[in-house]
Design an enzyme around this catalytic site. Sequence first.
Site, short mmCIF file in Angstrom:
data_model
loop_
_atom_site.label_atom_id
_atom_site.label_comp_id
_atom_site.label_asym_id
_atom_site.label_seq_id
_atom_site.Cartn_x
_atom_site.Cartn_y
_atom_site.Cartn_z
N HIS A 122 -3.92 -9.75 -4.85
CA HIS A 122 -5.28 -9.51 -4.36
C HIS A 122 -6.24 -9.12 -5.48
CE1 HIS A 122 -2.93 -8.94 -0.53
NE2 HIS A 122 -3.77 -9.88 -0.23
N CYS A 159 -24.03 -11.30 -15.41
CA CYS A 159 -23.27 -11.70 -16.59
C CYS A 159 -24.24 -12.02 -17.72
CB CYS A 159 -22.46 -12.93 -16.21
SG CYS A 159 -21.66 -13.80 -17.55
N THR A 161 -0.26 4.97 -1.73
CA THR A 161 -0.66 6.17 -1.00
C THR A 161 -0.03 7.41 -1.64
OG1 THR A 161 1.13 5.71 0.58
CG2 THR A 161 -1.09 5.10 1.24
N VAL A 185 9.12 6.26 -0.96
CA VAL A 185 9.37 5.42 -2.15
C VAL A 185 9.51 6.27 -3.43
CG1 VAL A 185 8.28 3.35 -1.21
CG2 VAL A 185 6.88 4.99 -2.50
N ASN A 216 10.93 1.36 2.68
CA ASN A 216 9.68 1.69 3.35
C ASN A 216 9.91 2.88 4.28
OD1 ASN A 216 6.88 0.88 3.62
ND2 ASN A 216 7.34 0.34 5.74
N ALA A 274 0.81 -1.23 0.00
CA ALA A 274 0.00 0.00 0.00
C ALA A 274 0.84 1.27 0.00
CB ALA A 274 -0.94 0.00 1.21
N ARG A 325 -5.66 0.60 6.85
CA ARG A 325 -5.69 0.36 8.29
C ARG A 325 -5.28 1.54 9.18
NH1 ARG A 325 -6.81 -4.99 8.38
NH2 ARG A 325 -6.38 -5.90 6.35
N SER A 338 4.45 -3.08 4.93
CA SER A 338 4.90 -3.32 6.31
C SER A 338 5.27 -4.79 6.50
CB SER A 338 3.79 -2.93 7.29
OG SER A 338 2.65 -3.73 7.03
N CYS A 342 -17.29 -12.94 -13.37
CA CYS A 342 -18.59 -13.59 -13.12
C CYS A 342 -18.39 -14.68 -12.08
CB CYS A 342 -19.17 -14.16 -14.41
SG CYS A 342 -20.62 -15.20 -14.11
ZN LIG Z 1 -21.10 -15.77 -16.34
#
Ligand SMILES: [Zn+2]
Length: 251
Positions: A121, A154, A27, A238, A220, A23, A35, A196, A129
């Site tokens: 993620h 869908c 940012t 960063v 970091n 993250a 968090r 982190s 779908c």
């Molecule tokens: Zn579908």
Amino acid sequence: MEQVAPLAANVRDAESVVVLTGAGISTESGIPDFRSDSGIWSRFDPEDFHYRRFRNDPAGFWEDRVELHKTMFGDGIKPNPAHDALRELAEGSYLHALVTQNTDGLHESAAATSAELIELHGNAHHVVCDSCGRRTNAGPVRERVESGARAPRCRDCDGIFKPDVVLFGEQLGKNDLQRARKLSREADVFLAIGSSLSVEPAASLPRIAERNNATTAVVNFDETTFSAVADFDIRGNVTNVLPALCEEVTD
Ligand SMILES: [Zn+2]
């Protein structure tokens, strides 16, 4: 920053450089984190974004999801100098793979190079779908929700679209996770950036690399769970550190 030059020498000489981002790189593009005290979960209830809610109340889920998307990404987001530096390293074939915990899609320009991109993620700009697995752009689906559609469906199978992200209560993609672990094992240099390193699987990837004799680095703002172990522990913004590193490498 005196560690940047020797780290750059390692990156230049490595056959396989693997980067993990969290993250902290997003940012800097104005995307709130999750968090912190003013983060996403101070404004939204994580329970509303649980897979269980998606199944039981998809219409309500999608109304909240559209609000969350607006809060995170506003009218649009752009890569920052840290993303640009990673893309440049990838273009110069210095970067083998980029593993990210972020769903904002800001590493997509790096993916247009020979570097491999793994979005652990998922990607918030896509939907999938829930029945047939068809993927498509999230924009039109969000527009349907905003113009009053109930749970967006869908057109192939009438299943319900889900954001193509890992919701609470869902497992990470098994293939992505295996691939990330393999890349970490085989890395000569492993860079953890803006994370982190406190949640899995991010926490274990640099440790896998370290056990397999990679040179490891953390970039970091704050200390991380891996900082004491890393060969290079660079504390800073960063958007300063990555362009400086890129310049040293490509000079
Ligand atoms: Zn579908």
